[in-house]
Design a protein around this motif. Sequence first.
Motif, PDB file in Angstrom:
ATOM      1  N   ALA A   1       0.835  -1.203   0.000  1.00  0.00           N
ATOM      2  CA  ALA A   1       0.000   0.000   0.000  1.00  0.00           C
ATOM      3  C   ALA A   1       0.870   1.253   0.000  1.00  0.00           C
ATOM      4  CB  ALA A   1      -0.912  -0.001   1.220  1.00  0.00           C
ATOM      5  N   LEU A   2       1.936   1.205   0.758  1.00  0.00           N
ATOM      6  CA  LEU A   2       2.854   2.347   0.792  1.00  0.00           C
ATOM      7  C   LEU A   2       3.450   2.603  -0.590  1.00  0.00           C
ATOM      8  CD1 LEU A   2       5.035   2.142   4.015  1.00  0.00           C
ATOM      9  CD2 LEU A   2       3.525   3.988   3.296  1.00  0.00           C
ATOM     10  N   LEU A   3       3.812   1.515  -1.248  1.00  0.00           N
ATOM     11  CA  LEU A   3       4.404   1.646  -2.582  1.00  0.00           C
ATOM     12  C   LEU A   3       3.431   2.339  -3.524  1.00  0.00           C
ATOM     13  CD1 LEU A   3       6.887   0.917  -4.330  1.00  0.00           C
ATOM     14  CD2 LEU A   3       5.697  -1.185  -4.957  1.00  0.00           C
ATOM     15  N   VAL A   4       2.174   1.907  -3.466  1.00  0.00           N
ATOM     16  CA  VAL A   4       1.149   2.529  -4.306  1.00  0.00           C
ATOM     17  C   VAL A   4       1.012   4.006  -3.943  1.00  0.00           C
ATOM     18  CG1 VAL A   4      -1.321   2.551  -4.850  1.00  0.00           C
ATOM     19  CG2 VAL A   4      -0.097   0.384  -4.686  1.00  0.00           C
ATOM     20  N   GLY A   5       1.014   4.281  -2.634  1.00  0.00           N
ATOM     21  CA  GLY A   5       0.905   5.672  -2.187  1.00  0.00           C
ATOM     22  C   GLY A   5       2.053   6.520  -2.686  1.00  0.00           C
ATOM     23  N   VAL A   6       3.249   5.971  -2.608  1.00  0.00           N
ATOM     24  CA  VAL A   6       4.429   6.712  -3.064  1.00  0.00           C
ATOM     25  C   VAL A   6       4.347   6.961  -4.568  1.00  0.00           C
ATOM     26  CG1 VAL A   6       6.922   6.564  -3.413  1.00  0.00           C
ATOM     27  CG2 VAL A   6       5.944   5.955  -1.199  1.00  0.00           C
ATOM     28  N   ILE A   7       3.993   5.920  -5.323  1.00  0.00           N
ATOM     29  CA  ILE A   7       3.918   6.081  -6.777  1.00  0.00           C
ATOM     30  C   ILE A   7       2.843   7.112  -7.163  1.00  0.00           C
ATOM     31  CG2 ILE A   7       3.243   4.890  -8.914  1.00  0.00           C
ATOM     32  CD1 ILE A   7       4.653   2.389  -7.756  1.00  0.00           C
ATOM     33  N   ALA A   8       1.669   7.019  -6.509  1.00  0.00           N
ATOM     34  CA  ALA A   8       0.581   7.944  -6.843  1.00  0.00           C
ATOM     35  C   ALA A   8       0.976   9.387  -6.551  1.00  0.00           C
ATOM     36  CB  ALA A   8      -0.676   7.575  -6.058  1.00  0.00           C
ATOM     37  N   ASN A   9       1.738   9.576  -5.443  1.00  0.00           N
ATOM     38  CA  ASN A   9       2.087  10.936  -5.027  1.00  0.00           C
ATOM     39  C   ASN A   9       3.409  11.433  -5.610  1.00  0.00           C
ATOM     40  OD1 ASN A   9       0.087  12.022  -2.811  1.00  0.00           O
ATOM     41  ND2 ASN A   9       0.308   9.821  -2.448  1.00  0.00           N
ATOM     42  N   SER A  10       4.046  10.610  -6.422  1.00  0.00           N
ATOM     43  CA  SER A  10       5.294  11.077  -7.040  1.00  0.00           C
ATOM     44  C   SER A  10       5.250  10.831  -8.558  1.00  0.00           C
ATOM     45  CB  SER A  10       6.510  10.393  -6.396  1.00  0.00           C
ATOM     46  OG  SER A  10       6.409   8.987  -6.502  1.00  0.00           O
ATOM     47  N   VAL A  11       5.400   9.580  -8.951  1.00  0.00           N
ATOM     48  CA  VAL A  11       5.482   9.269 -10.382  1.00  0.00           C
ATOM     49  C   VAL A  11       4.223   9.721 -11.117  1.00  0.00           C
ATOM     50  CG1 VAL A  11       5.696   7.405 -12.073  1.00  0.00           C
ATOM     51  CG2 VAL A  11       7.003   7.314  -9.928  1.00  0.00           C
ATOM     52  N   TYR A  12       3.068   9.302 -10.592  1.00  0.00           N
ATOM     53  CA  TYR A  12       1.784   9.574 -11.253  1.00  0.00           C
ATOM     54  C   TYR A  12       1.577  11.067 -11.471  1.00  0.00           C
ATOM     55  CZ  TYR A  12      -3.362  10.014 -11.518  1.00  0.00           C
ATOM     56  OH  TYR A  12      -4.648  10.348 -11.864  1.00  0.00           O
ATOM     57  N   VAL A  13       1.725  11.839 -10.405  1.00  0.00           N
ATOM     58  CA  VAL A  13       1.407  13.266 -10.523  1.00  0.00           C
ATOM     59  C   VAL A  13       2.575  14.044 -11.147  1.00  0.00           C
ATOM     60  CG1 VAL A  13       2.110  13.714  -8.116  1.00  0.00           C
ATOM     61  CG2 VAL A  13       0.624  15.325  -9.285  1.00  0.00           C
ATOM     62  N   ASP A  14       3.802  13.664 -10.800  1.00  0.00           N
ATOM     63  CA  ASP A  14       4.947  14.442 -11.285  1.00  0.00           C
ATOM     64  C   ASP A  14       5.160  14.283 -12.792  1.00  0.00           C
ATOM     65  OD1 ASP A  14       5.415  15.554  -8.876  1.00  0.00           O
ATOM     66  OD2 ASP A  14       7.214  14.401  -8.388  1.00  0.00           O
ATOM     67  N   LEU A  15       5.012  13.064 -13.293  1.00  0.00           N
ATOM     68  CA  LEU A  15       5.219  12.874 -14.734  1.00  0.00           C
ATOM     69  C   LEU A  15       4.203  13.685 -15.531  1.00  0.00           C
ATOM     70  CD1 LEU A  15       6.172   9.116 -15.347  1.00  0.00           C
ATOM     71  CD2 LEU A  15       7.633  11.134 -15.169  1.00  0.00           C
ATOM     72  N   PHE A  16       2.955  13.668 -15.065  1.00  0.00           N
ATOM     73  CA  PHE A  16       1.925  14.414 -15.792  1.00  0.00           C
ATOM     74  C   PHE A  16       2.164  15.924 -15.683  1.00  0.00           C
ATOM     75  CE2 PHE A  16      -2.182  16.613 -16.072  1.00  0.00           C
ATOM     76  CZ  PHE A  16      -2.606  16.174 -17.315  1.00  0.00           C
ATOM     77  N   SER A  17       2.481  16.390 -14.483  1.00  0.00           N
ATOM     78  CA  SER A  17       2.691  17.834 -14.300  1.00  0.00           C
ATOM     79  C   SER A  17       3.910  18.301 -15.086  1.00  0.00           C
ATOM     80  CB  SER A  17       2.852  18.163 -12.816  1.00  0.00           C
ATOM     81  OG  SER A  17       1.671  17.882 -12.133  1.00  0.00           O
ATOM     82  N   ASN A  18       4.981  17.523 -15.056  1.00  0.00           N
ATOM     83  CA  ASN A  18       6.178  17.879 -15.826  1.00  0.00           C
ATOM     84  C   ASN A  18       5.875  17.890 -17.323  1.00  0.00           C
ATOM     85  OD1 ASN A  18       7.598  18.037 -13.480  1.00  0.00           O
ATOM     86  ND2 ASN A  18       8.612  16.045 -13.677  1.00  0.00           N
ATOM     87  N   HIS A  19       5.039  16.945 -17.730  1.00  0.00           N
ATOM     88  CA  HIS A  19       4.680  16.817 -19.137  1.00  0.00           C
ATOM     89  C   HIS A  19       3.905  18.055 -19.605  1.00  0.00           C
ATOM     90  CE1 HIS A  19       3.061  15.020 -22.795  1.00  0.00           C
ATOM     91  NE2 HIS A  19       1.831  15.188 -22.349  1.00  0.00           N
ATOM     92  N   ILE A  20       2.925  18.482 -18.817  1.00  0.00           N
ATOM     93  CA  ILE A  20       2.060  19.600 -19.217  1.00  0.00           C
ATOM     94  C   ILE A  20       2.726  20.945 -18.947  1.00  0.00           C
ATOM     95  CG2 ILE A  20      -0.048  20.805 -18.441  1.00  0.00           C
ATOM     96  CD1 ILE A  20      -0.618  18.657 -20.496  1.00  0.00           C
ATOM     97  N   GLY A  21       3.487  20.997 -17.862  1.00  0.00           N
ATOM     98  CA  GLY A  21       4.113  22.262 -17.453  1.00  0.00           C
ATOM     99  C   GLY A  21       4.032  22.403 -15.941  1.00  0.00           C
TER     100      GLY A  21
END
Lengths: 320, 575
Positions: free
Chosen positions: B304-324
């Motif tokens: 669960a922690l792993l999912v939490g970490v991914i959702a709060n880092s990879v998931y959001v950061d890749l999209f935000s970096n992608h868009i701006g």
Amino acid sequence: MAKTIRIYLASDFHAAEKAWRKYLNAIKLNVYKADIALVAGDFTGKAIVPIVENGGSYSAELFGVQRRAGSAEELATLERDIADVGYYSAVMNAEETDRLTSDPGARDELLHRLMNARMEEWMALATERLGDGGVPLYVIPGNDDDFGIDPIIDNPAYFPQNADGKVLDMPGDLQLLAYGWSNNTPWDTPREVTEDDLFERLDALAAQVRDPRRAVFMIHVPPHDSGLDTAPILDANLRPTISAGDVLRGPVGSTAVRRVIEKYQPLLAVHGHIHESGGERRIGQTLCINPGSEANHGILRGYLVDIGPKGIERALRVEG
Amino acid sequence: MAEMAESGTGKRLFVRQSSGLVRDVSVTNALFFNIAAFVGVGLTLYPAFYSLAFVPVWRFGPFSEYGWAAIITGIFCVILALIFASLTSVMPRSGGDYVFTTRIVGPFLGWLESWTLVIASVAIMAFEVPLVLRNIQITGRIIGIGAGGHFFKNANNWFTNSSGEITGWNGLIWSLVVLAVILGIVLLPTRRFHKVVTIMAGIGVASFVLMFVFGLLATHPSDFQHNLPKYTNGVSADQIAKSGSAILPGHTNNFLSDIFSRTVFPFMLGIVFLQFIGFQYSAYISGEVRGNVKRGVSIALLGALLVGVIANSVYVDLFSNHIGFNTTTAWGYNYWGGVTNIALPLGQPPSMPLVAVIANKTLWPLWALISLAGAMFPLLLCPVYVNFISRMGLAWSLDRQLPEWFGEVNERMAAPLNAILATIGLCAVFLWWQNFAVLPKSIAPPDGKLNLVATLWFSIFMAALTWIMPGVNAILIRFRRPDLIRNAPYRRWLWLLGVGWLVFPLWIYWFAAVKPIYDNLTNSGTGRLDYLNNSGITGTLVFTAAGLVIWGIMKIVQRSKGVDTSMLFAEIPPD
């Protein structure tokens, strides 16, 4: 005027050594200042852990953890740890373990022997600790208890009184109706009957009670849909049904017990059976209590109920 | 009568056929249970959380400061997971840390810890409810952008008053409608409740995947930048990014010194704490995990922690970096009230599907579906929280921490109705505070309303004991309850795990709460921290004081009834 009587009740020890010893000490050491002690059934355990001997060392697996013992002292500790969680243990070599694995009859025979041995030890311990005290201890077997333990708890040499299927007088002008059988379960346990049959038996017993408002009904199985009977709903393979990551739960108590309580409205109803559904509910004028059980974790759950001349004065959940 | 059972590692255990042994919840189920506790507004609104702490936001490597905070929190939470794995192995029970604390330390701290957690949870609900309305508006906007139509183009006017805000009577009434839906779900029969939760969670999880995949593959930043001014009265992505310059260095000069910052990073960690809260709620299921409990619970918690970490880092950061990154961060900062020189873009927070539909409107049905899931997730979280709080209320009632009537189970509902109604009622009070200027302006600046930032910050403060007490329990259990810990996993190292874990929440709460208060009292603090702490700390102090008063009153009441509560958890020697 009769004084206030404090009843200390617990249930479902399921061979858990530590919890049973705590229970006896709670009475002996007067921790709760109880006048009457009750145990609402299910004394026996559910599994045997084989301790495999190999060249003077011993190994066993407890809850998936590999345990080893190299001396008699360590072996005793291991056996006690296994007993504390409500399992039985037996020292055997690898060949014997293999034989038992393939021989259900031999496993049954061993289980009966271990059950009866622990029951003898427990009754003897209760007699030793409580025999010279003034607190009567009334017990009943539960649906999980094999009939082999009945002669042991019936033995007059032991202090606890087997109240199963009886209506007994208790201190404080109270009466105890006690019954350990349950309605049918998915497990095909030793003491089960149909709801109709259970109602007939309970009804016949209740008819012997002088005054239900001065009576305690100690019936192992809780009343249906009372909140004291909420257990995991099982699938066809007797495994808990999971939905949205949570275990689905539903009422599994007895409709017969509920009918009897609704019909006679005893002062207090004491139950067990559903370990995870401890608590207190009112059905009409009756206070129904299931203390729940965490005996296999070494935790003693119980309830204190103070009964005065006018009825129940207070109830308090306790843990030790 | 006895049969041979295979345990987790394939060793032998001779189990009675008629055992009723149902300890058979798989690790997968336990893992899913823990993951479900992470559900909230994050699905679509994670980018808004970058700026919620009102502190400078930097980036290092592939991740934002928020992403790094999630990773570091996740690493420390491994220690917490090990503590929970150990304690739940010997005390698996509904109530989680309330049970541990009452038994290890005593009923008073157990009460205080659980009381503050419950109030924090109610505050989180009060945070989520308006965002349900927001996400419904956003879904409407997405349909409006994609398919047109006056009704949907004007979705920003849904639920609002004449000034176009979700506040005042409109805000309260629509929030109460959401609350009524939540109550309706909570009071469903068990099977139907779980069916509803399952369907909603299933749609939500699928939406996570769709948002991640299509958000990265089907959108282009140049399209986003080109199309955005059409919806913002000509305000460009660059202008939005520049509006957040107060918090946007956008990069770090020294990663290590920023990580060990005592004035910025602890606030970001506090926000991530909020996102991670929940995986400890599910500790009770450990009692039914089959096989090696230590291993099963550890996998479930760590997974669960792993999912939490991914959702709060990879998931959001890749999209935000992608868009701006700077644009989305400044946009969020604007939503929380940090930007005043330009209007809030589209009148909404930087929802990921809303950003995506601007970049690619041909896929509007997909973005609308994801956004709708973004509305369902916070709605889903609330009944789960109410359920959890009502169970806690029942436990309090049985322990005589509150009157019996509070946890009394309603015969028809088969649920502690009074506890449920009290929870809903308290949440309604928070919503009232959010919609009307009834609080002192010194506590809820600038206008006396409890805004979302204040609500959230309050919930983070209020949950302090929930994060701290597991460490204390891990240290004290060997001295206070040696009987319970004898067979606990990691029992030799538990005190060390406790110390190791405590460093983390104490660091955060010291530098993000206690020290700023001290600095403010000595006139060396900043106005921004004043604001957060005025709202959060004052509320925390008031509700903690209320908890103490209730405790005192209940002591007196119980004593007058002749109930000796010292017996509740009396230690009884077995031998």
